[in-house]
Motif scaffolding. Structure first.
Motif, PDB file in Angstrom:
ATOM      1  N   LEU A 148       0.820  -1.207   0.000  1.00 19.95           N
ATOM      2  CA  LEU A 148       0.000   0.000   0.000  1.00 19.95           C
ATOM      3  C   LEU A 148       0.859   1.263   0.000  1.00 19.95           C
ATOM      4  CD1 LEU A 148      -2.806  -1.019   2.519  1.00 19.95           C
ATOM      5  CD2 LEU A 148      -3.040  -0.695   0.045  1.00 19.95           C
ATOM      6  N   ALA A 149       1.924   1.210   0.815  1.00 16.40           N
ATOM      7  CA  ALA A 149       2.825   2.365   0.845  1.00 16.40           C
ATOM      8  C   ALA A 149       3.473   2.582  -0.510  1.00 16.40           C
ATOM      9  CB  ALA A 149       3.896   2.162   1.920  1.00 16.40           C
ATOM     10  N   GLU A 152       0.859   4.103  -2.754  1.00 12.94           N
ATOM     11  CA  GLU A 152       0.673   5.508  -2.435  1.00 12.94           C
ATOM     12  C   GLU A 152       1.821   6.348  -2.980  1.00 12.94           C
ATOM     13  OE1 GLU A 152      -1.732   7.238  -1.116  1.00 12.94           O
ATOM     14  OE2 GLU A 152      -3.039   5.490  -0.961  1.00 12.94           O
ATOM     15  N   ARG A 155       1.411   6.657  -6.618  1.00  9.40           N
ATOM     16  CA  ARG A 155       0.324   7.581  -6.939  1.00  9.40           C
ATOM     17  C   ARG A 155       0.771   9.022  -6.728  1.00  9.40           C
ATOM     18  NH1 ARG A 155      -2.951   5.866  -3.498  1.00  9.40           N
ATOM     19  NH2 ARG A 155      -3.833   4.207  -4.793  1.00  9.40           N
ATOM     20  N   ALA A 156       1.473   9.255  -5.595  1.00  5.90           N
ATOM     21  CA  ALA A 156       1.968  10.605  -5.343  1.00  5.90           C
ATOM     22  C   ALA A 156       2.972  11.019  -6.402  1.00  5.90           C
ATOM     23  CB  ALA A 156       2.606  10.672  -3.952  1.00  5.90           C
TER      24      ALA A 156
END
Length: 720
Positions: A148-149, A152, A155-156
């Motif tokens: 998940l990290a 993220e 995505r960032a």
């Protein structure tokens, strides 16, 4: 947030290592179940092979086995990374303290006596199985959190990349919307603050400009550093001396330069104390080259008060500088093309004017010849002289144009031979001396004491020097001074032509030898010529292996042209116009002819006198106005391109004079564009004729004006 479900129904594996098959049956019966799988092997070697193939929650190991006992097997298992921490339970029929100590030293977690008690064995194994399941669940959750990290972060990163791409796309769109240099520079600064930096400054060096330009834009972060009581200082923040030093270093190196130490002395303002300046403190100031051509060099500097996430990263800055460089270069190229097109149009208009000027007296002379009695020797002599002179002028214009064309195509063949430079100078001076005499100019020639020999074409070299002398005479006022000198240095002959005339503006100096480049596009074309003499001089000089340079202190400070050629030291007043009798003795209308061309005025004067009109002539605007007050003309024929005061201005003054209110104004000019006709109407001119004009039409216009003016007899309308 979805979590990985590690169900209790997931089977775990238990390894049983025992050389007795009966023990396998017992342990499988006790331990095997829906969520537990028991794998049995009969030796330590088989156990080592099994742990390489799959993972086990716990290992039950018999101590007494042939070949490799339980202790040796446990030692080997602990050496494997997969089983280094797997719980090992020893199963043995007899346990003493020494064996137990040895087992625990090898990583055993427990000892069970054989025969086993099912409840005890099951309970102990269940503990380790649950611990295994919990550990596997923790690992799964950690892997999920890591995934998940990572998602993220991706995505960032994608969002940042999209924002950077949107920013750069906006920059490209904004910078390509205009091809104006000033607008492009302004947009470069506006888009870079505060996205890239808190202050942005462009440093620009242009060929022909004595000092570099700078344009600065500061954001809110810079203004926040200034004392609010010193609001006026916000408007006068400027680059300090250190800025110019660093910008010059960047221009010379052609590479980016980042200044962190000492960056608080780059931008600021000068205080009342001449020896003190107040500076804005920056964390860093980066200098990036924008343009590095021979004619223009540019650098952009970005000042950052404090680096944070609001500023775009270094790769975006690099890409921005690249796009800004392209946009600025395109703006300069478009500006150059636009200026070139403008100069071309001016040249074509000037060419039309210069060709019409000699056509006008030719047309006038032809009209005079038609109006006189056949066989009038005086008229024929005068007319042929006028026509011959003006044809020679037109031939020179056409020859200049052909010379430029041949040189541009590389079709000029030089007839080289050793010749004395004095021969070249003498011929050039002889060609140009009439120009000096006509303008009452002082000319001096200081020749080198040595006889210099050059290898070249005497005709073409004479053309070079004569063009420079004619150019100096053209732009030096009457009574001015022109000097020609020669010297010798290190195998080079140096020819210098100096004048104290109009001079050349600094911005024109780099283009003074370019085709179509003109320093003065005013209506005053009294000097004549196409303005291509310097272009010819440069090309011909270069064909001879030499060079030509120009220098001027600015407008009104004269000019100096220097020609350098490879060389060695040798071993050892206009005709008077013929008197022509008019066809009609009666003087009908008073006509004032104003033209700076003597040939045009004289020929038109004779033609009008042949038709019975009284004619007076003037060659400039001021003289024309003075003569008009005395002569009180009924018709004024005005050239537009007059020296000093153009024909439009003369017409306006005449229209404002009550004594001349009935005077008909006729423009007779080489300027015939729609804009020229509009200006004529605005100045009060009645008719606009183009050189060479139809003189029959001129006579008809004058005749038609007489009844309207109410004057038909000689002397009517004159002041008493």
């Amino acid at each position: 947030m979805a979590m990985l479900d590690v169900s209790a129904q997931d089977k775990v594996s238990i390894l049983v290592v025992d050389d007795l098959a009966s023990q396998h049956v017992v342990l499988r019966t006790v331990l095997e179940g829906p969520d537990q799988e028991v794998v049995t092997v009969s030796s330590g070697r088989q156990a080592l092979k099994a742990v390489l193939q799959q993972e086990f929650a716990v290992i039950l190991l018999d101590v007494n086995m042939p070949e490799m006992d339980g202790f040796e097997t446990a030692s080997m298992l602990r050496s494997y990374r997969r089983t280094a921490s797997t719980p090992i339970i020893f199963v043995t029929a007899y346990v003493d303290d020494a064996e137990m100590a040895r087992g625990y030293s090898l990583g055993a977690v427990d000892y069970i006596s054989s025969p086993v008690v099912p409840e005890i064995l099951s309970a102990k194994v269940r503990v380790f199985v649950q611990m295994y399941r919990m550990n596997r669940e923790l690992l799964a959750r950690a892997a999920q959190r890591e995934e998940l990290a990572r998602a993220e972060a991706q995505r960032a990163s994608a969002d940042q990349a999209r924002q950077r791409a949107d920013f750069l796309a906006h920059v490209s769109h904004l910078l390509t919307r205009s091809l104006d240099v000033e607008t492009t520079l302004s947009r470069i600064l506006d888009t870079s603050v505060p996205a890239l930096a808190d202050a942005a400054c462009v440093y620009l060096e242009l060929d022909g400009e004595p000092s570099p330009r700078t344009l600065l834009h500061c954001g809110p972060a810079v203004h926040a550093l200034i004392d609010p009581r010193s609001v006026q200082m916000r408007e006068i923040i400027a680059p300090l001396e250190q800025f110019f030093v660093l910008a010059k270093q960047t221009v010379d190196a052609g590479e980016s330069l980042v200044c962190r130490g000492g960056s608080n002395s780059i931008f600021g303002w000068t205080t009342g104390n001449a020896h003190r300046t107040d500076a804005v403190e920056f964390e860093e100031v980066g200098f990036h080259p924008l343009l590095s051509g021979a004619e223009r060099k540019a650098v952009i500097a970005f000042g950052v008060v404090r680096r944070d996430e609001n500023h775009q990263p270094a790769p975006v800055v690099t890409e921005f500088v690249s796009r800004a460089s392209i946009a600025l270069e395109n703006a300069f190229l478009f500006s150059a093309l636009r200026d070139e097109d403008r100069r071309k149009n001016e040249f074509l208009a000037m060419l039309a004017h210069e060709l019409r000027n000699p056509l006008a007296p030719i047309s006038n002379a032809v009209s005079v010849m038609k109006s006189t009695e056949p066989g009038d020797a005086k008229v024929m002599t005068w007319a042929t002289g006028i026509i011959g002179t003006q044809l020679d002028h037109m031939v020179r214009i056409v020859d200049d144009l052909l010379d430029v064309s041949r040189i541009a195509r590389g079709a000029v063949a030089l007839q080289r031979k050793p010749l004395s430079l004095r021969v070249v100078l003498d011929r050039a001076v002889e060609t140009s001396r009439p120009h000096f005499a006509a303008r009452s100019q002082t000319f001096s020639c200081e020749a080198c004491p040595n006889d210099l020999i050059v290898e070249g074409d005497v005709v073409r070299l004479t053309q070079v020097v004569a063009n420079l002398l004619n150019n100096a005479s053209k732009f030096t006022p009457p009574g001015g001074r022109i000097d020609l000198s020669t010297s010798y240095s290190d195998g080079t002959a140096i020819i210098t032509v100096t004048d104290d005339g109009e001079g050349i503006e600094p911005k024109l100096l780099p283009r003074v030898f370019d085709l179509f480049a003109q320093g003065d596009s005013a209506l005053d074309r009294a000097q004549g010529g196409l303005g291509i003499g310097l272009t010819l001089a440069r090309h011909l000089t270069e064909l001879h292996g030499g060079s030509i340079r120009c220098w001027s202190g600015g407008r009104g400070r004269g000019a100096k042209f220097t020609v350098e050629l490879p060389a060695s030291i040798a071993a050892d007043k206009p005709a008077a116009v013929a008197d022509v009798l008019p066809l009609r003795r009666k003087r009908d209308v008073r006509v004032l002819v104003v033209d700076d061309s003597i040939a045009s005025t004289e020929s038109l004067k004779i033609f009008l006198e042949l038709h019975g009109h009284e004619v007076q002539c003037a060659h400039d605007g001021v003289s024309a106005l003075a003569l008009a007050k005395k002569f009180v003309p009924q018709v004024a024929v005005l050239d537009i391109g007059l020296p000093g005061m153009n024909g439009y201005d003369v017409a306006k003054v005449i229209r404002a004079d009550a004594a001349l209110k009935n005077c008909m104004l006729i423009a007779l000019s080489g300027y015939g564009q729609d804009e020229d006709r509009r200006k004529s109407r605005s100045a009060g001119i009645d008719h606009h004729l183009i050189k060479p004009a139809d003189l029959t039409l001129l006579i008809e216009l004058i005749a038609a004006h007489v009844p309207r003016g109410g004057v038909g007899a000689e002397g009517e309308g004159r002041p008493a």
